[in-house]
Design an enzyme around this catalytic site. Structure first.
Site, PDB file in Angstrom:
ATOM      1  N   ASP A  20      26.142 -10.438 -28.883  1.00 23.73           N
ATOM      2  CA  ASP A  20      27.462 -10.581 -28.937  1.00 23.73           C
ATOM      3  C   ASP A  20      28.152 -10.367 -27.491  1.00 23.73           C
ATOM      4  O   ASP A  20      27.445  -9.402 -26.927  1.00 23.73           O
ATOM      5  CB  ASP A  20      28.321  -9.875 -29.885  1.00 23.73           C
ATOM      6  N   ASN A  68      30.693 -20.089 -36.727  1.00 24.88           N
ATOM      7  CA  ASN A  68      31.062 -20.408 -35.241  1.00 24.88           C
ATOM      8  C   ASN A  68      31.396 -21.795 -35.074  1.00 24.88           C
ATOM      9  O   ASN A  68      31.911 -22.503 -34.099  1.00 24.88           O
ATOM     10  CB  ASN A  68      29.735 -20.214 -34.289  1.00 24.88           C
TER      11      ASN A  68
HETATM   12  C1  IPE Z   1      28.482 -13.038 -34.278  1.00 24.25           C
HETATM   13  O1  IPE Z   1      29.195 -13.078 -33.440  1.00 24.25           O
HETATM   14  C2  IPE Z   1      27.657 -14.389 -34.397  1.00 24.25           C
HETATM   15  C3  IPE Z   1      26.786 -14.483 -33.313  1.00 24.25           C
HETATM   16  C4  IPE Z   1      26.333 -13.465 -32.426  1.00 24.25           C
HETATM   17  C5  IPE Z   1      26.013 -15.557 -32.946  1.00 24.25           C
HETATM   18  P1  IPE Z   1      30.769 -13.554 -33.340  1.00 24.25           P
HETATM   19  O2  IPE Z   1      31.452 -13.413 -31.971  1.00 24.25           O
HETATM   20  O3  IPE Z   1      30.736 -14.930 -33.987  1.00 24.25           O
HETATM   21  O4  IPE Z   1      31.468 -12.757 -34.402  1.00 24.25           O
HETATM   22  P2  IPE Z   1      32.966 -12.071 -34.740  1.00 24.25           P
HETATM   23  O5  IPE Z   1      33.516 -13.550 -34.975  1.00 24.25           O
HETATM   24  O6  IPE Z   1      33.421 -11.150 -33.575  1.00 24.25           O
HETATM   25  O7  IPE Z   1      32.991 -11.452 -35.955  1.00 24.25           O
HETATM   26  C1  IPE Z   2      27.851 -14.543 -28.498  1.00 15.98           C
HETATM   27  O1  IPE Z   2      29.064 -14.165 -27.679  1.00 15.98           O
HETATM   28  C2  IPE Z   2      27.645 -15.967 -28.566  1.00 15.98           C
HETATM   29  C3  IPE Z   2      27.897 -16.741 -30.071  1.00 15.98           C
HETATM   30  C4  IPE Z   2      28.593 -15.887 -30.897  1.00 15.98           C
HETATM   31  C5  IPE Z   2      27.560 -17.925 -30.193  1.00 15.98           C
HETATM   32  P1  IPE Z   2      30.459 -14.642 -28.069  1.00 15.98           P
HETATM   33  O2  IPE Z   2      30.887 -16.280 -27.545  1.00 15.98           O
HETATM   34  O3  IPE Z   2      30.952 -14.294 -29.360  1.00 15.98           O
HETATM   35  O4  IPE Z   2      31.449 -13.606 -26.928  1.00 15.98           O
HETATM   36  P2  IPE Z   2      32.679 -13.055 -27.189  1.00 15.98           P
HETATM   37  O5  IPE Z   2      32.381 -12.175 -28.764  1.00 15.98           O
HETATM   38  O6  IPE Z   2      33.822 -14.109 -27.324  1.00 15.98           O
HETATM   39  O7  IPE Z   2      32.615 -12.047 -25.996  1.00 15.98           O
HETATM   40 MG    MG Z   3      31.657 -12.561 -30.314  1.00 18.72          MG
END
Ligand code: IPE
Ligand code: IPE
Ligand code: MG
Length: 246
Positions: A20, A68
């Site tokens: 993340d 997502n």
């Molecule tokens: C969790 O991260 C999913 C992945 C790392 C693929 P998100 O960024 O989607 O989670 P939330 O929305 O902050 O809980």
């Molecule tokens: C993790 O990074 C990748 C996925 C969830 C696909 P994020 O895209 O969630 O990055 P933040 O949480 O917005 O920084």
């Molecule tokens: Mg995230």
């Protein structure tokens, strides 16, 4: 005599990572979110290599959640493009490094070419006995448990399974992770402290380590440090005898 590849410490058998913070990594640099995702793939390559060097047997990574899909279409396209490129570019090298690839998550409804790439990656690497790389893609733990429940209900309705025989072990066998050990350690990067629908069943006794690092900055040192934290934990599994980082 120095043996650089000998692990410094016993690695947990199964490490799972919620990758993340790609978007925040990019925002902090005034870059588009997609750049964070691209750099995230490089962190993934480093981490797979490091996991192998440290003696981790199973590495599970959360790459795209069932939730997502609620992101803007352009970002979803970028993430799908990165998965395609990752498999196309890295599959031969992963195979050469004896990595066995498994994909967990819902396959129905994916673009057909992604479905084919996933199947190809699993098929090509099926007999490898190095690190098992489990990619959680279009994965949600509640959806996985609901799928298992549907299949069990069908078996019971068709008389192949008695309702009384639906045990913890039986149910686990219907999950996407059947025949994989539960994660010993779950690491989440970026400072968020939640599971976000990741491996809810399998994490019953996992140690959870939350690190502030944004995923694109994750590397072998960060993995070693999370493993060191794991070794400081006492795992009791409901009993009284502590098992430290076993
Ligand atoms: C969790 O991260 C999913 C992945 C790392 C693929 P998100 O960024 O989607 O989670 P939330 O929305 O902050 O809980
Ligand atoms: C993790 O990074 C990748 C996925 C969830 C696909 P994020 O895209 O969630 O990055 P933040 O949480 O917005 O920084
Ligand atoms: Mg995230």
């Amino acid at each position: 005599m120095s043996e650089p590849d000998v692990p410094k410490f016993d690695a947990p058998r199964h490490v799972a990572i919620i990758m993340d913070g790609n978007g925040r990594w990019a925002a902090a640099r005034g870059l588009p979110r997609g750049e964070g995702h691209r750099r995230g793939v490089e962190a993934l390559r480093r981490t797979v290599r490091a996991a192998g060097e440290l003696g981790v047997q199973v590495l599970t990574i959360f790459s795209f959640s069932a939730e997502n899909w609620s992101r803007p279409a352009a970002e979803i396209r970028e993430l799908m493009g990165l998965l395609r490129r990752f498999i196309r570019h890295d599959l031969a090298e992963l195979h050469g490094n004896n990595v066995r690839i498994r994909i967990i998550g819902e396959r129905e409804g994916l673009d057909p070419d992604i479905g084919r790439l996933i199947a190809e990656a699993e098929e090509l690497t099926r007999a490898n006995d190095g690190v098992t790389l489990v990619v959680a893609f279009n994965y949600g733990a509640r959806q996985e448990i609901a799928r298992a429940a549907r299949r069990i209900a069908t078996e019971v309705a068709e008389g192949r399974l008695a309702a009384a025989d639906v045990s913890v072990e039986k149910l686990a066998g219907f999950l996407d992770t059947t025949d994989l050990p539960d994660p010993d350690l779950i690491v989440r990067t970026s400072g968020e402290q939640r599971l976000s629908n990741f491996l809810l069943w399998q994490s019953a006794y996992s140690e959870l380590v939350f690190v502030p690092t944004y995923w694109p900055d994750f590397d072998r040192a960060a993995l070693e440090s999370a493993i060191s934290e794991y070794h400081r934990r006492e795992r009791r599994f409901g009993g009284l005898v502590a098992r430290t980082g076993s």
